[in-house]
Design an enzyme around this catalytic site. Structure first.
Site, PDB file in Angstrom:
ATOM      1  N   THR A  67       0.845  -1.204   0.000  1.00  0.00           N
ATOM      2  CA  THR A  67       0.000   0.000   0.000  1.00  0.00           C
ATOM      3  C   THR A  67       0.872   1.242   0.000  1.00  0.00           C
ATOM      4  O   THR A  67       2.055   1.181   0.326  1.00  0.00           O
ATOM      5  CB  THR A  67      -0.901  -0.030   1.262  1.00  0.00           C
ATOM      6  OG1 THR A  67      -1.679  -1.217   1.216  1.00  0.00           O
ATOM      7  CG2 THR A  67      -1.833   1.146   1.360  1.00  0.00           C
ATOM      8  N   ASP A  94      -8.797  -9.543   2.408  1.00  0.00           N
ATOM      9  CA  ASP A  94      -9.160  -8.690   3.554  1.00  0.00           C
ATOM     10  C   ASP A  94     -10.525  -9.078   4.133  1.00  0.00           C
ATOM     11  O   ASP A  94     -10.933  -8.563   5.163  1.00  0.00           O
ATOM     12  CB  ASP A  94      -9.177  -7.206   3.153  1.00  0.00           C
ATOM     13  CG  ASP A  94      -7.798  -6.563   3.272  1.00  0.00           C
ATOM     14  OD1 ASP A  94      -6.862  -7.262   3.705  1.00  0.00           O
ATOM     15  OD2 ASP A  94      -7.654  -5.377   2.941  1.00  0.00           O
ATOM     16  N   GLY A 121       0.461  -0.176   5.836  1.00  0.00           N
ATOM     17  CA  GLY A 121       0.894  -0.964   7.000  1.00  0.00           C
ATOM     18  C   GLY A 121      -0.136  -1.958   7.496  1.00  0.00           C
ATOM     19  O   GLY A 121      -0.088  -2.353   8.663  1.00  0.00           O
TER      20      GLY A 121
HETATM   21  N1  GLU Z   1      -5.339  -4.166   2.303  1.00  0.00           N
HETATM   22  C1  GLU Z   1      -5.112  -3.450   3.522  1.00  0.00           C
HETATM   23  C2  GLU Z   1      -6.321  -2.651   3.908  1.00  0.00           C
HETATM   24  O1  GLU Z   1      -7.066  -2.229   3.071  1.00  0.00           O
HETATM   25  C3  GLU Z   1      -3.982  -2.508   3.390  1.00  0.00           C
HETATM   26  C4  GLU Z   1      -2.720  -3.227   3.356  1.00  0.00           C
HETATM   27  C5  GLU Z   1      -1.533  -2.319   3.575  1.00  0.00           C
HETATM   28  O2  GLU Z   1      -1.555  -1.401   4.285  1.00  0.00           O
HETATM   29  O3  GLU Z   1      -0.541  -2.527   2.987  1.00  0.00           O
HETATM   30  O4  GLU Z   1      -6.516  -2.407   5.060  1.00  0.00           O
END
Ligand code: GLU
Length: 592
Positions: free
Chosen positions: A412, A452, A498
């Site tokens: 991300t 997720d 994160g």
């Molecule tokens: N897929 C995660 C989310 O949407 C984010 C992953 C990341 O922060 O790298 O919460």
């Protein structure tokens, strides 16, 4: 852990803290404690504090920041700059975000002083069933087995989001926003250390199992090296199509064909995403979730992200403690932050999911009386045993759901922008794990965002709110945030990657700015202490390690590890705009 190494790093980091504004780039090695992280990684310490009067960009890669600044310089808006930045990030930081993924975006209209949020989150394909992540013996898949291949690919929302903000808030012609990304794709860009490290790490191994990605990122069988010049001609072709024909070519045309074929014919885990899902994709405009913290209005992204609710709950509980008096050097500050965080995660894990599918008790969760009652569970003598149970903000709903923390990896990026007209953007953009699903088509990678979701649909006879359902959006932790002062003037734009730790990273930065009066760069630099209703994680190689023993004696289960945030923020004070970028990654802040 190698003691000599630890001491060396400690000394070095202390020394680095003495040099907050030098702008020098110093690199050193650091050992990680997490099994899924890279074993050895370069830690870039590039204090990137930047001051300006007119506009500012903070993002994860200098090429992307430059592309955004070029647009802002020509008179473009924050929306225009966000398009250019995202396209370049896709090219130069492909492990983190891109048009094959999804995003959440806060847009502040400086003229009308109005804030809106856009939900460009991926959706589950229409043909998805609740058994998506359940194997033939009825058992949930192992996380990594679900990540790789077509199964977890959700309908991407990032491009539709970019088109929407450009239509409503842009000034520069759409095709002109593609200049930097097309030029860099065709002429090449210098591969960064971080990209190289990811390619030679675990995720690189998954990536090389797929032919398209292998041929591109591992020419001659070896990962592309940092310092190499890399061109991405198929991405250039896609960008040219998009610049001329608009996003329709992605959602209905030749790019859509490529996406469908790649997902369907994946050598591992063939998936369900189809052209009809792509055609149906819609960005959703949602009202921001705002709450007050010590006279500041903090606004963020509501469900399907858990970001704003969790941040609101943590800060709402912390209003009952005098953090500014305690300061950043007192163990109790971190004790209270961790405790409030445990309680907020307990609620998040039970109640937050896609609001178009489940009733999320948002107002009740943020109610100040409710939070006061929750804060009473926090003691100065003893840490709460984990996992702390969820509260009961609305009995009718509390009875329906069971809790599930979910799992996510860090692929991300966060972009913060302020333009010369006083508009601002806070955008967190993702393909979920590093390199997403590892599937590549038309020069870009596809997300694995569906991991997720909670893999099991129910637990102990009760439904899990974040269970898989067709066309549903998986719960996120992404927390693009904006803060307004007492007079409702924009004060801060912030966010981070994160996984679920994003919430803790953003909370720490908000407290550092609001309670401890740190400048944005020092606030970002401050060592992390995060708790997701389990261990209290302390950032390796920072001053925060000093709190470990005392927190342990209060009953915290301590884990010292590398905590790789990517906080990118902008602080507005009187007539100065200050940008800060996370030294833990390769980003910079720059303005004019
Ligand atoms: N897929 C995660 C989310 O949407 C984010 C992953 C990341 O922060 O790298 O919460």
């Amino acid at each position: 852990m190698n003691l000599k190494y630890l001491l060396f790093n400690n000394l070095l980091s202390r020394w680095l803290h003495l040099l907050p504004f030098t702008g020098v780039l110093i690199t050193f090695l650091s050992i990680t404690a997490g099994a899924n992280e890279l074993k050895e990684q370069e830690y870039n310490k590039a204090d990137s504090i930047a001051f300006s009067k007119n506009y500012m960009v903070s993002a994860a890669n200098p090429y992307a920041v430059r592309a955004g600044l070029e647009i802002l310089k020509q008179g473009g808006t924050a929306a225009d700059a966000a398009v250019a930045i995202q396209l370049v990030l896709n090219l130069v930081e492909p492990q983190s975000s891109g048009i094959g993924g999804g995003a959440f975006l806060l847009y502040y209209d400086g003229l009308n002083r109005e804030l809106v949020t856009y939900d460009g989150r991926e959706t589950a394909p229409e043909k998805t069933t609740q058994k998506l992540f359940i194997n033939k013996n009825g058992v949930p898949l192992k996380f990594i087995n679900a990540v790789v291949g077509g199964r977890a690919v959700g309908t991407p929302g990032t491009l539709a989001l970019l088109e929407t903000i450009h239509k409503h808030h842009g000034k520069v012609e759409w095709k002109d926003l593609f200049e930097s990304s097309i030029r860099l794709s065709e002429r090449g860009f210098t591969v960064s250390k971080r990209l190289h490290d990811y390619l030679r790490g675990n995720y690189g191994n998954y990536l090389r199992t797929f032919k398209t990605a292998r041929n591109f990122y591992f020419p001659g069988g070896q990962p592309i090296k940092n310092g190499d010049l890399l061109k991405n001609l198929s991405f250039a072709k896609t960008l040219k199509l998009l610049s001329k024909e608009g996003v329709k070519v992605f959602y209905e045309g030749s790019v859509a064909d490529g996406i469908e074929n790649t997902v369907k014919n994946s050598a591992v885990n063939p998936g369900l995403l189809s052209k009809s899902d792509l055609k149906k994709y819609r960005v959703i405009k949602r009202p921001p979730i705002c709450h007050y913290y010590r006279k500041h209005k903090i606004c963020g992204m509501g469900p399907p992200s858990s970001g704003a609710i969790a941040i609101g709950q943590i800060l709402g509980m912390l209003e009952n403690f005098n953090l500014s008096e305690l300061g950043p050097k007192n163990t109790y500050s971190w004790h209270y932050i961790s405790e409030a965080s445990k309680l907020a995660f307990a609620d998040r894990n039970k109640y937050v999911a896609d609001p178009d599918f489940v009733k999320v008790p948002t107002q009740e969760l943020l109610n100040s009386h409710y939070l006061k009652t929750r804060a009473k569970l926090i003691s100065s003598k003893r840490s709460i045993f984990t996992p702390a149970p969820a509260g009961n903000p609305k009995p009718k709903i509390s009875r329906i759901y069971s809790s599930d923390p979910g799992e996510s990896r860090s692929g991300t990026s966060h972009i913060s922008i302020i333009d010369q007209y006083g508009n601002a953007i806070s955008m967190t953009t993702t393909i979920e794990g590093p390199f997403g699903s590892q599937l590549m088509t038309n020069g870009f990678l596809l997300n694995n965002e569906l991991t997720d979701f909670s893999f099991a649909p129910s637990r102990d006879g009760r439904l899990i709110a974040n269970r898989v359902e067709p066309l549903k959006r998986p719960r996120s932790s992404m927390s693009p945030t904006m803060v307004f002062d007492n007079d409702d003037n924009l004060k801060l734009v912030i966010g981070s990657p994160g996984g679920a730790r994003i919430i803790g990273y953003v909370v720490k930065t908000l407290i550092a700015v609001i309670d401890w009066n740190l400048d944005i760069q020092s606030a970002i630099n401050l060592g992390h202490v995060v708790n997701r209703n389990g261990n209290t994680e302390i950032e390796f190689s920072t001053d925060a390690m000093k709190f470990a023993n005392r927190l342990e004696s209060l009953g915290h289960k301590i884990k010292i590890r590398k905590l790789n945030s990517g906080l990118h923020g902008i602080l507005v004070t009187n007539d100065t705009i200050t940008g800060g970028a996370d030294p833990r990654r390769e980003g910079v802040a720059q303005g004019n």
